[in-house]
Scaffold this motif. Structure first.
Motif, PDB file in Angstrom:
ATOM      1  N   TYR A  20       0.801  -1.236   0.000  1.00  0.00           N
ATOM      2  CA  TYR A  20       0.000   0.000   0.000  1.00  0.00           C
ATOM      3  C   TYR A  20       0.826   1.274   0.000  1.00  0.00           C
ATOM      4  N   ARG A  21       2.083   1.236   0.390  1.00  0.00           N
ATOM      5  CA  ARG A  21       2.897   2.462   0.381  1.00  0.00           C
ATOM      6  C   ARG A  21       3.257   2.909  -1.041  1.00  0.00           C
ATOM      7  N   LYS A  22       3.206   1.974  -1.995  1.00  0.00           N
ATOM      8  CA  LYS A  22       3.515   2.294  -3.389  1.00  0.00           C
ATOM      9  C   LYS A  22       2.244   2.563  -4.194  1.00  0.00           C
ATOM     10  N   ALA A  23       1.123   2.632  -3.523  1.00  0.00           N
ATOM     11  CA  ALA A  23      -0.168   2.756  -4.210  1.00  0.00           C
ATOM     12  C   ALA A  23      -0.974   3.914  -3.628  1.00  0.00           C
ATOM     13  N   GLN A  24      -2.171   4.060  -4.132  1.00  0.00           N
ATOM     14  CA  GLN A  24      -3.120   5.032  -3.589  1.00  0.00           C
ATOM     15  C   GLN A  24      -3.949   4.299  -2.539  1.00  0.00           C
ATOM     16  N   LEU A  25      -3.799   4.686  -1.297  1.00  0.00           N
ATOM     17  CA  LEU A  25      -4.522   4.044  -0.204  1.00  0.00           C
ATOM     18  C   LEU A  25      -5.769   4.869   0.090  1.00  0.00           C
ATOM     19  N   ILE A  26      -6.935   4.263  -0.124  1.00  0.00           N
ATOM     20  CA  ILE A  26      -8.188   5.001   0.000  1.00  0.00           C
ATOM     21  C   ILE A  26      -9.118   4.314   0.993  1.00  0.00           C
ATOM     22  N   ASP A  27      -9.519   5.089   1.991  1.00  0.00           N
ATOM     23  CA  ASP A  27     -10.508   4.659   2.979  1.00  0.00           C
ATOM     24  C   ASP A  27     -11.848   5.157   2.467  1.00  0.00           C
ATOM     25  N   ILE A  28     -12.751   4.248   2.154  1.00  0.00           N
ATOM     26  CA  ILE A  28     -14.028   4.677   1.582  1.00  0.00           C
ATOM     27  C   ILE A  28     -15.154   4.744   2.602  1.00  0.00           C
ATOM     28  N   ARG A  29     -14.796   4.701   3.870  1.00  0.00           N
ATOM     29  CA  ARG A  29     -15.814   4.872   4.917  1.00  0.00           C
ATOM     30  C   ARG A  29     -16.203   6.352   5.001  1.00  0.00           C
ATOM     31  N   GLU A  30     -17.279   6.621   5.684  1.00  0.00           N
ATOM     32  CA  GLU A  30     -17.720   8.004   5.863  1.00  0.00           C
ATOM     33  C   GLU A  30     -16.733   8.756   6.757  1.00  0.00           C
ATOM     34  N   GLN A  31     -16.757  10.074   6.690  1.00  0.00           N
ATOM     35  CA  GLN A  31     -15.776  10.907   7.380  1.00  0.00           C
ATOM     36  C   GLN A  31     -15.736  10.660   8.889  1.00  0.00           C
ATOM     37  N   ARG A  32     -16.882  10.494   9.528  1.00  0.00           N
ATOM     38  CA  ARG A  32     -16.885  10.290  10.979  1.00  0.00           C
ATOM     39  C   ARG A  32     -16.211   8.965  11.344  1.00  0.00           C
ATOM     40  N   GLU A  33     -16.366   7.941  10.489  1.00  0.00           N
ATOM     41  CA  GLU A  33     -15.690   6.661  10.718  1.00  0.00           C
ATOM     42  C   GLU A  33     -14.177   6.834  10.546  1.00  0.00           C
ATOM     43  N   PHE A  34     -13.796   7.579   9.507  1.00  0.00           N
ATOM     44  CA  PHE A  34     -12.387   7.849   9.214  1.00  0.00           C
ATOM     45  C   PHE A  34     -11.726   8.576  10.381  1.00  0.00           C
ATOM     46  N   GLU A  35     -12.405   9.585  10.913  1.00  0.00           N
ATOM     47  CA  GLU A  35     -11.847  10.362  12.020  1.00  0.00           C
ATOM     48  C   GLU A  35     -11.734   9.535  13.294  1.00  0.00           C
ATOM     49  N   GLY A  36     -12.534   8.495  13.433  1.00  0.00           N
ATOM     50  CA  GLY A  36     -12.463   7.614  14.588  1.00  0.00           C
ATOM     51  C   GLY A  36     -11.245   6.708  14.570  1.00  0.00           C
ATOM     52  N   GLY A  37     -10.570   6.635  13.440  1.00  0.00           N
ATOM     53  CA  GLY A  37      -9.360   5.833  13.293  1.00  0.00           C
ATOM     54  C   GLY A  37      -9.234   5.338  11.868  1.00  0.00           C
ATOM     55  N   HIS A  38      -8.026   5.461  11.321  1.00  0.00           N
ATOM     56  CA  HIS A  38      -7.779   5.007   9.953  1.00  0.00           C
ATOM     57  C   HIS A  38      -6.326   4.565   9.803  1.00  0.00           C
ATOM     58  N   ILE A  39      -6.057   3.830   8.741  1.00  0.00           N
ATOM     59  CA  ILE A  39      -4.701   3.370   8.457  1.00  0.00           C
ATOM     60  C   ILE A  39      -3.837   4.585   8.142  1.00  0.00           C
ATOM     61  N   LEU A  40      -2.673   4.616   8.741  1.00  0.00           N
ATOM     62  CA  LEU A  40      -1.740   5.713   8.548  1.00  0.00           C
ATOM     63  C   LEU A  40      -1.428   5.894   7.059  1.00  0.00           C
ATOM     64  N   GLY A  41      -1.634   7.095   6.543  1.00  0.00           N
ATOM     65  CA  GLY A  41      -1.362   7.411   5.142  1.00  0.00           C
ATOM     66  C   GLY A  41      -2.562   7.304   4.223  1.00  0.00           C
ATOM     67  N   ALA A  42      -3.706   6.923   4.755  1.00  0.00           N
ATOM     68  CA  ALA A  42      -4.901   6.759   3.925  1.00  0.00           C
ATOM     69  C   ALA A  42      -5.570   8.095   3.638  1.00  0.00           C
ATOM     70  N   ARG A  43      -6.176   8.193   2.455  1.00  0.00           N
ATOM     71  CA  ARG A  43      -7.014   9.330   2.084  1.00  0.00           C
ATOM     72  C   ARG A  43      -8.452   8.908   2.255  1.00  0.00           C
ATOM     73  N   ASN A  44      -9.290   9.810   2.706  1.00  0.00           N
ATOM     74  CA  ASN A  44     -10.700   9.502   2.879  1.00  0.00           C
ATOM     75  C   ASN A  44     -11.497   9.998   1.681  1.00  0.00           C
TER      76      ASN A  44
END
Length: 126
Positions: free
Chosen positions: A41-65
């Motif tokens: 994932y460090r060589k790729a685009q890491l995308i968290d597709i959860r909603e913003q409140r879920e993302f703010e509750g915790g996400h993988i380091l380096g992920a875009r929401n």
């Protein structure tokens, strides 16, 4: 009796559609274990597709929401020439996101097996 046949027909249609969707996702989206996901994932685009409140509750380091609900509007933020690593809470939304991205020309798609729930790596919280 006629309503039973209609109900049975609807049930068969739902099962066929679900089966088709499942195998289509398997073809366009590679599911990775946590170790495989971490190694790429460090060589790729890491995308968290959860909603913003879920993302703010915790996400993988380096992920875009980019929530699934906004994916269509924010499609321009995703480069089709680089691998895309997707994750959501448990893996359902990332499958739908992959289908949409594949239709838009993104070919190199991966998802985290079990989603964020199964992630044991580093996490960032807001």
């Amino acid at each position: 009796m006629e309503s039973l046949y209609i109900l049975l027909g609807v049930l068969v249609a739902i099962i066929l559609y679900s089966t088709y969707t499942y195998f289509r996702q398997k073809r366009i989206l590679k599911t990775l274990t946590e170790e495989e996901f971490k190694s790429g994932y460090r060589k790729a685009q890491l995308i968290d597709i959860r909603e913003q409140r879920e993302f703010e509750g915790g996400h993988i380091l380096g992920a875009r929401n980019i929530p699934l609900s906004q994916l269509k509007m924010r499609m321009g933020e995703i480069r089709p020439d680089k691998p895309v690593y997707l994750y959501c809470q448990n893996g359902m939304r990332s499958g739908r996101a992959a289908q949409f991205l594949h239709k838009k020309g993104v070919q190199d798609l991966y998802q985290l097996k079990g989603g964020f729930k199964k992630w044991t790596g580093r996490v960032k919280k807001k």
